[in-house]
Motif scaffolding. Structure first.
Motif, PDB file in Angstrom:
ATOM      1  N   GLN A 261       1.489  -0.738   0.255  1.00 42.81           N
ATOM      2  CA  GLN A 261       0.354   0.330   0.077  1.00 42.81           C
ATOM      3  C   GLN A 261       0.749   1.319  -0.573  1.00 42.81           C
ATOM      4  O   GLN A 261       1.547   1.671   0.370  1.00 42.81           O
ATOM      5  CB  GLN A 261      -0.874   0.046   0.981  1.00 42.81           C
ATOM      6  N   PRO A 262       0.662   2.176  -0.884  1.00 45.06           N
ATOM      7  CA  PRO A 262       0.958   3.667  -0.660  1.00 45.06           C
ATOM      8  C   PRO A 262       0.407   4.434   0.370  1.00 45.06           C
ATOM      9  O   PRO A 262      -0.795   3.893   0.887  1.00 45.06           O
ATOM     10  CB  PRO A 262       0.934   4.103  -2.249  1.00 45.06           C
ATOM     11  N   VAL A 263       0.857   5.933   0.550  1.00 46.75           N
ATOM     12  CA  VAL A 263       0.806   6.094   1.182  1.00 46.75           C
ATOM     13  C   VAL A 263      -0.062   7.272   0.842  1.00 46.75           C
ATOM     14  O   VAL A 263      -0.558   7.937  -0.677  1.00 46.75           O
ATOM     15  CB  VAL A 263       1.281   7.339   1.995  1.00 46.75           C
ATOM     16  N   ILE A 264      -1.769   6.934   1.414  1.00 50.37           N
ATOM     17  CA  ILE A 264      -2.974   7.653   0.698  1.00 50.37           C
ATOM     18  C   ILE A 264      -3.619   9.509   1.474  1.00 50.37           C
ATOM     19  O   ILE A 264      -3.190   9.734   2.769  1.00 50.37           O
ATOM     20  CB  ILE A 264      -4.202   7.117   0.797  1.00 50.37           C
ATOM     21  N   SER A 265      -3.408   9.981   0.529  1.00 50.41           N
ATOM     22  CA  SER A 265      -3.074  11.245   0.519  1.00 50.41           C
ATOM     23  C   SER A 265      -5.017  12.100   0.179  1.00 50.41           C
ATOM     24  O   SER A 265      -5.288  11.935  -0.504  1.00 50.41           O
ATOM     25  CB  SER A 265      -2.006  11.797   0.694  1.00 50.41           C
ATOM     26  N   THR A 266      -4.100  13.733   0.236  1.00 48.88           N
ATOM     27  CA  THR A 266      -5.109  14.335  -0.627  1.00 48.88           C
ATOM     28  C   THR A 266      -4.432  15.602  -1.631  1.00 48.88           C
ATOM     29  O   THR A 266      -3.596  15.896  -0.909  1.00 48.88           O
ATOM     30  CB  THR A 266      -6.750  15.254   0.195  1.00 48.88           C
TER      31      THR A 266
END
Length: 304
Positions: A261-266
């Motif tokens: 999983q990658p880092v999930i951001s906005t």
């Protein structure tokens, strides 16, 4: 839009809907054969992820078997008829790409599910869920079709009950190239995001490209960059395979179910999440090994 234009548009919509239903029903009523094989996916050269996710690119028995999953609704009647005949006459490899839990593919995927019950050999290869509803992000535990109706199933979503088979684009030899890292952070935009000026302007200080650029250039960009920020699934996938640190800005459920999983951001708050980034090793080799084994099973099933 005046009333006349509105009515014309509505009539055209109803006509196209009826046309699609008629074609689907015609296929279902036809006697099915397994004379050869076709590989259905979104065969779109303007989206390199969609384009390169088909197994036909990488395995000799599947060369030149591609068929665009959207051809059933083209304006050209010859294209529609060819799609119909190819489906009726051949075994089907469906994938890769985000073809499940997505409205735009429901008609086709339901057709393929039903054809399996009629003796059609059907294979799901590297497909995954692709819901645009934010409430489904990280919460999908069931696909929009009954995968047990397909003859052989490999999905790119790691936590689902089906066999995990990541996108076959890992087989492309370009990922064996060596790259010199020149950029600390780079951005790869989905082609639709390029139309959002405020987002593009926010990241204007970073080197960038998009998933509508030339494939070789995008992979070279990834190779030359230590950290990739993206809202493109395949940019995420290829970056992880090349050992990059990856942050994603999700626009679909598909970003939430990869083994690494990658880092999930906005777009708004990405800076505070940069410290969470990590890279993974061995991803490319693992993905290739899994696809090679799935290819062997596919060729045995199809007697190729």
């Amino acid at each position: 839009m005046n009333i006349s234009d509105f009515l014309t548009k509505k009539l055209s919509h109803f006509s196209r809907t009826a046309q699609k239903k008629e074609l689907i029903q015609s296929i279902l009523k036809s006697e099915q054969d397994n004379n050869g094989v076709v590989n259905l996916h979104r065969y779109d050269p303007t989206n390199i992820g969609d384009f390169y996710c088909g197994p036909h690119h990488y395995f000799e028995p599947l060369k030149n078997t591609q068929l665009d999953i959207f051809d059933y609704k083209r304006d050209d009647s010859a294209v529609r008829d060819n799609w119909k005949q190819q489906i009726i006459q051949n075994s089907l490899i469906i994938g890769g790409g985000g073809l499940l839990n997505r409205e735009g593919f429901e008609i086709q995927m339901e057709l393929f599910e039903k054809l399996g019950a009629k003796g059609k050999k059907t294979i799901l290869w590297g497909v995954g869920h692709n819901s645009k509803n934010p409430r489904t992000y990280g919460n999908i535990n069931k696909y929009s079709v009954d995968t047990s109706k397909f003859g052989l199933v490999g999905v790119r979503d790691y936590s689902m009950k089906e066999e995990w088979v990541p996108c076959v684009s890992c087989m492309h030899p370009i990922f064996d190239n060596s790259f010199e890292v020149k950029n600390e952070i780079g951005v790869i935009f989905h082609k639709k995001t390029l139309k959002n000026k405020s987002v593009v302007d926010k990241f204007s200080s970073f080197p960038s490209t998009s998933n509508e650029a030339v494939f070789e250039d995008v992979v070279a960009f990834i190779g030359a960059t230590d950290t990739i920020l993206t809202d493109s699934y395949h940019a995420m996938y290829w970056s992880l395979m090349l050992g990059k640190k990856v942050m994603v800005f999700p626009n679909s459920s598909k970003f939430y179910d990869f083994k690494y999983q990658p880092v999930i951001s906005t777009f708004k708050n990405f800076e505070k999440d940069l410290k969470k980034l990590q890279s993974y090793s061995g991803v490319l080799d693992e993905c290739r090994e899994i696809n090679m084994k799935f290819a062997e099973k596919t060729f045995d099933y199809l007697n190729l």
